[in-house]
Scaffold this active site. Sequence first.
Site, PDB file in Angstrom:
ATOM      1  N   LYS A 106      -8.252   3.278   1.579  1.00 47.34           N
ATOM      2  CA  LYS A 106      -6.797   3.258   1.384  1.00 47.34           C
ATOM      3  C   LYS A 106      -6.244   4.682   1.199  1.00 47.34           C
ATOM      4  CE  LYS A 106      -6.974  -1.347  -0.701  1.00 47.34           C
ATOM      5  NZ  LYS A 106      -6.560  -2.179  -1.841  1.00 47.34           N
ATOM      6  N   TYR A 120      -1.921  -8.252   4.972  1.00 49.02           N
ATOM      7  CA  TYR A 120      -1.913  -8.817   3.612  1.00 49.02           C
ATOM      8  C   TYR A 120      -1.086 -10.099   3.524  1.00 49.02           C
ATOM      9  CZ  TYR A 120      -4.258  -4.781   1.506  1.00 49.02           C
ATOM     10  OH  TYR A 120      -5.177  -3.840   1.137  1.00 49.02           O
ATOM     11  N   ASN A 164      -7.024   1.092  -5.547  1.00 47.50           N
ATOM     12  CA  ASN A 164      -8.444   0.801  -5.795  1.00 47.50           C
ATOM     13  C   ASN A 164      -9.333   1.266  -4.642  1.00 47.50           C
ATOM     14  OD1 ASN A 164      -7.695  -1.146  -3.981  1.00 47.50           O
ATOM     15  ND2 ASN A 164      -8.568  -2.871  -5.097  1.00 47.50           N
ATOM     16  N   HIS A 174     -10.620  -1.418   0.826  1.00 49.17           N
ATOM     17  CA  HIS A 174     -10.475  -2.850   1.112  1.00 49.17           C
ATOM     18  C   HIS A 174     -11.620  -3.269   2.015  1.00 49.17           C
ATOM     19  CE1 HIS A 174      -8.858  -6.678   2.569  1.00 49.17           C
ATOM     20  NE2 HIS A 174      -9.303  -6.272   3.752  1.00 49.17           N
ATOM     21  N   GLU A 182      -9.307  -9.653  10.739  1.00 49.66           N
ATOM     22  CA  GLU A 182      -8.911  -8.274  10.436  1.00 49.66           C
ATOM     23  C   GLU A 182      -9.408  -7.297  11.509  1.00 49.66           C
ATOM     24  OE1 GLU A 182     -10.132  -7.740   6.329  1.00 49.66           O
ATOM     25  OE2 GLU A 182      -8.648  -9.208   5.645  1.00 49.66           O
TER      26      GLU A 182
END
Length: 143
Positions: free
Chosen positions: A9, A49, A112, A115, A126
């Site tokens: 990310k 998402y 975080n 992913h 995805e």
Amino acid sequence: MERTFVMVKPDGVQRCIVGEVVSRFEKKGFKIVGAKLLQVSKELAEEHYEQHKERPFFGELVDFITSSPVFAMVLEGNNVVTSARTMMGATNPKDSAPGTIRGDYAVNIGMNIIHGSDSLESAEREINLWFKNEELTQYDVTV
Ligand code: CMP
């Protein structure tokens, strides 16, 4: 052979952890079959998402993922979907064990670092969402 989608990310890219993350997966024995650095559009972020669209943090999540480039990859190997998730650690860094990527590098559930697809079905969805067929490779490891 099993494949999964993994994305470093914006926080991971900005903190220069991409190499460290890639290195962990390579050393584990997973094969990189596709990879790119890209600026994510709002449309792609919202589609990626979509299962979180009713959550209160959805807008914040989309804003964050589109705020700065991400490093997206497709990894291949035995049980790579589950193993990559184990290597990432729990989604909330307060629960992720030391030695995992989030356990070692993150403190915030929004930022975080990484992913990874949570199931074989998500991985297929995805990978197809983020990569064109011609961006993915197939090769044998011979060394
Ligand atoms: P990820 O694995 O990318 O999947 C969905 C993401 O939503 C998750 O990692 C977190 O980064 C994010 N997320 C989950 N819960 C929250 C929350 N309470 N506030 C902000 N972001 C969240």
